[in-house]
Design an enzyme around this catalytic site. Structure first.
Site, short mmCIF file in Angstrom:
data_model
loop_
_atom_site.label_atom_id
_atom_site.label_comp_id
_atom_site.label_asym_id
_atom_site.label_seq_id
_atom_site.Cartn_x
_atom_site.Cartn_y
_atom_site.Cartn_z
N HIS A 64 0.84 -1.20 0.00
CA HIS A 64 0.00 0.00 0.00
C HIS A 64 0.88 1.26 0.00
O HIS A 64 1.65 1.47 0.93
CB HIS A 64 -0.89 -0.03 1.25
CG HIS A 64 -1.83 1.13 1.34
ND1 HIS A 64 -1.94 1.91 2.46
CD2 HIS A 64 -2.70 1.66 0.43
CE1 HIS A 64 -2.85 2.86 2.26
NE2 HIS A 64 -3.33 2.73 1.03
N HIS A 72 -7.59 7.96 -4.12
CA HIS A 72 -8.02 6.61 -4.48
C HIS A 72 -9.10 6.60 -5.56
O HIS A 72 -9.35 5.57 -6.17
CB HIS A 72 -8.58 5.90 -3.24
CG HIS A 72 -7.55 5.66 -2.17
ND1 HIS A 72 -7.32 6.57 -1.16
CD2 HIS A 72 -6.69 4.64 -1.97
CE1 HIS A 72 -6.36 6.10 -0.37
NE2 HIS A 72 -5.95 4.94 -0.84
N ARG A 82 -0.43 22.82 -1.31
CA ARG A 82 -0.19 21.38 -1.17
C ARG A 82 -0.78 20.93 0.16
O ARG A 82 -0.19 21.15 1.22
CB ARG A 82 1.33 21.10 -1.21
CG ARG A 82 1.71 19.64 -0.89
CD ARG A 82 1.30 18.72 -2.01
NE ARG A 82 1.62 17.31 -1.80
CZ ARG A 82 0.73 16.38 -1.48
NH1 ARG A 82 -0.54 16.69 -1.25
NH2 ARG A 82 1.08 15.11 -1.38
N CYS A 125 7.64 22.09 -3.31
CA CYS A 125 7.25 20.72 -2.99
C CYS A 125 8.35 19.78 -3.51
O CYS A 125 8.90 20.02 -4.59
CB CYS A 125 5.93 20.42 -3.68
SG CYS A 125 5.31 18.80 -3.30
N TYR A 150 8.62 11.33 1.90
CA TYR A 150 9.48 12.29 1.22
C TYR A 150 10.95 11.91 1.35
O TYR A 150 11.72 12.53 2.06
CB TYR A 150 9.20 13.70 1.74
CG TYR A 150 7.80 14.16 1.39
CD1 TYR A 150 7.42 14.29 0.06
CD2 TYR A 150 6.86 14.45 2.37
CE1 TYR A 150 6.14 14.71 -0.28
CE2 TYR A 150 5.58 14.87 2.03
CZ TYR A 150 5.23 15.00 0.71
OH TYR A 150 3.97 15.41 0.37
N1 MTE Z 1 1.29 21.16 6.85
C1 MTE Z 1 0.14 20.57 7.20
N2 MTE Z 1 -0.33 20.74 8.46
N3 MTE Z 1 -0.55 19.80 6.31
C2 MTE Z 1 -0.09 19.60 5.04
O1 MTE Z 1 -0.75 18.90 4.25
N4 MTE Z 1 1.73 20.02 3.41
C3 MTE Z 1 3.18 20.21 3.36
C4 MTE Z 1 3.59 21.52 4.03
N5 MTE Z 1 2.95 21.65 5.31
C5 MTE Z 1 1.14 20.19 4.66
C6 MTE Z 1 1.79 21.01 5.62
C7 MTE Z 1 3.75 20.19 2.04
S1 MTE Z 1 4.06 18.65 1.34
C8 MTE Z 1 4.16 21.33 1.39
S2 MTE Z 1 4.98 21.26 -0.09
C9 MTE Z 1 3.87 22.66 1.96
O2 MTE Z 1 3.18 22.58 3.20
C10 MTE Z 1 3.03 23.47 1.00
O3 MTE Z 1 2.75 24.72 1.53
P1 MTE Z 1 1.68 25.65 0.80
O4 MTE Z 1 0.41 24.87 0.63
O5 MTE Z 1 1.53 26.85 1.67
O6 MTE Z 1 2.27 25.99 -0.54
#
Ligand code: MTE
Length: 465
Positions: free
Chosen positions: A40, A65, A135, A182, A320
């Site tokens: 998964h 999904h 994101r 990202c 990541y």
């Molecule tokens: N923080 C929280 N609480 N939840 C999230 O989904 N996404 C992360 C990060 N912080 C995320 C997070 C990811 S993968 C990225 S690339 C950045 O926030 C994106 O920040 P933005 O949406 O302000 O561009």
């Protein structure tokens, strides 16, 4: 035939372990996913939360999904039907999402993942807040600033709870211009290698730059009593207030040395370009870790934990990270690679767009370049003959000190087209950072299963008339 057999809920609920077999239901289907659990992509532990019951609420939360490929995969495991038919449909956890500009290019609606159009990326050094890429992994939480508390706890610190006002008044205010990117930015270039990767289909727009204002994480940790070089603390973990149906929050961590570095500029930000953080970008408080992959800049920050361990979150431990091209989903050992923190030098051609018609003997090429770890961009080279000859672009960037080059450079070059060129011509860009790191020529040798850290030369084919 396959799937004709009927099972009741109680029977399904008995199948929650490897020994009994792991069953789930989706709508009115019953599936034995024992063989699939370890593969998964969201991790075995996540799938096990649904073992013996309906996956419908999980799929409502994790809507990646909802496509034919995933549904087709599930069908391979069908063993029968649920007696009495499907349970009532699940309420949409994304019913209260904030408004967004239609200009954003949506790669997934629920959760919202959208990139900034290329023309707008190169429009200004500071991305307008409403156009900053988004994101999200989960629904946007609605946080009441009046009752908001930031909790600080863990090794070597006194537990502390700060209101938004205390955070804003007890500590010195700082502003930092920093680019967030990202790890999956430019992932589509891996798909062009004919070896597709799993993940959001990001082009080059999951990157943006803001002026962030807030207080230094270092100052807050010092106020909680954390000492520099405390041997019991190796990581500073962050927890978001966004949670899934199992109350699991988004989380990540950075090394304590980055968090405590007076020159590291890690902020607990409450403003973006002078305005309160927009809901999509972490209102009321987010972490901004300059120079580091966007995934560590936790939004809607609820808790900070000082620890000898990294964040236990899925995103820190099992997502990541980048591996050798020889590693794929069947043989990946997540512990064998460190979590991505600083990212490699990259660049992107934003103008002209791929396929553009050029009716001239030269072409003006524009884009951005950025490198992680505070390594500012010193040069961008542009080619209009697939990389045989190069022209140096003009850079536009905010002045930042060596080692603290957190913001991207925008660049522009007017390049002569090859004599007599007609039809497809390949434009190429490559950037060099202040440590003289530069981009690899090809994407295939840096292919990795999650499609992260794509930084090969960026290529755009235009059509010369
Ligand atoms: N923080 C929280 N609480 N939840 C999230 O989904 N996404 C992360 C990060 N912080 C995320 C997070 C990811 S993968 C990225 S690339 C950045 O926030 C994106 O920040 P933005 O949406 O302000 O561009």
């Amino acid at each position: 035939g396959k799937g004709a057999k009927e099972f009741d809920k109680e029977e399904v609920a008995k199948h929650r372990t490897k020994e009994t077999g792991i069953w789930v239901t989706y709508k009115d289907g019953v599936y034995d996913v024992t063989k699939f659990v370890e593969q998964h992509p969201g991790g075995a532990a996540r799938l096990m939360l649904a073992a013996g019951g309906a996956i419908d609420p999980f799929w409502a939360m994790y809507q990646q999904h909802n496509n034919d490929q995933v549904k087709g995969m599930l069908e391979e495991y069908r063993i029968g039907r649920l007696k009495g038919g499907a349970a009532a449909p699940v309420a949409d956890p994304y019913a209260n999402e904030p408004a967004r500009l239609p200009a954003l290019i949506v790669r997934s609606q629920k959760p919202m993942n959208s990139e900034t159009p290329k023309e707008l990326l190169v429009g200004s050094l500071i991305t307008p807040n409403e156009l900053f890429y988004v994101r999200n992994h989960l629904p946007v939480p609605h946080v009441d600033a009046a009752t908001y508390r930031l909790r600080v706890e863990g090794e070597g610190v006194r537990t502390m709870e700060l209101s938004l006002e205390e955070l804003q008044t007890r500590f010195r205010r700082h502003s930092v211009t920093a680019t967030l990117q990202c790890t999956g930015n430019r992932r589509n270039d891996f798909n062009l290698t004919q070896r597709p990767v799993k993940g959001l289909e990001w082009d080059g727009g999951s990157i943006s730059t803001a002026v962030w204002s807030g207080v230094r994480l270092r100052d807050v940790l010092l106020a909680a009593g954390l000492e520099d070089d405390n041997p019991d603390v190796a990581h500073i973990q962050f927890e978001g207030l966004d949670t899934d149906m199992a109350s699991q929050c988004y989380g990540a961590s950075v090394e304590v040395d980055k968090a405590m570095d007076p020159q590291g500029d890690v902020l607990l930000a409450f403003e973006m370009k002078g305005a309160p953080l927009p809901a999509d970008h972490g209102y009321p408080v987010r972490v901004v870790v300059p120079g580091v992959a966007g995934c560590r800049s936790v939004k809607w920050l609820g808790k900070i934990v000082a620890s000898d361990q990294e964040s236990a979150s899925f995103w820190q431990r099992k997502d990541y990270k980048a591996f050798s091209p020889s590693v794929d989903w069947h043989n990946v050992d997540w512990e064998s690679a460190p979590a991505i923190q600083n990212m490699p030098v990259t660049s992107h051609i934003c103008e002209p767009l791929s396929g553009a018609a050029i009716d001239d003997d030269e072409v003006t090429v524009k884009g951005y370049a950025w490198s992680g770890g505070g390594q500012g961009i010193i040069r961008v080279d542009v080619s209009a003959d697939g990389g045989a000859t190069w022209h140096t672009a003009e850079l536009n960037k905010v002045p930042q000190k060596r080692g603290r080059g957190w913001a991207w450079a925008l660049w522009e070059a007017t390049v002569p087209l090859p004599k007599g060129a007609k039809g497809a011509v390949q434009l190429v860009a490559k950037a060099t950072d202040e440590s003289y790191n530069t981009q690899p020529e090809q994407a295939a040798p840096i292919w990795n299963l999650r499609g992260v850290n794509c930084n090969s030369w960026h290529r755009v084919s235009v059509n010369v008339q």
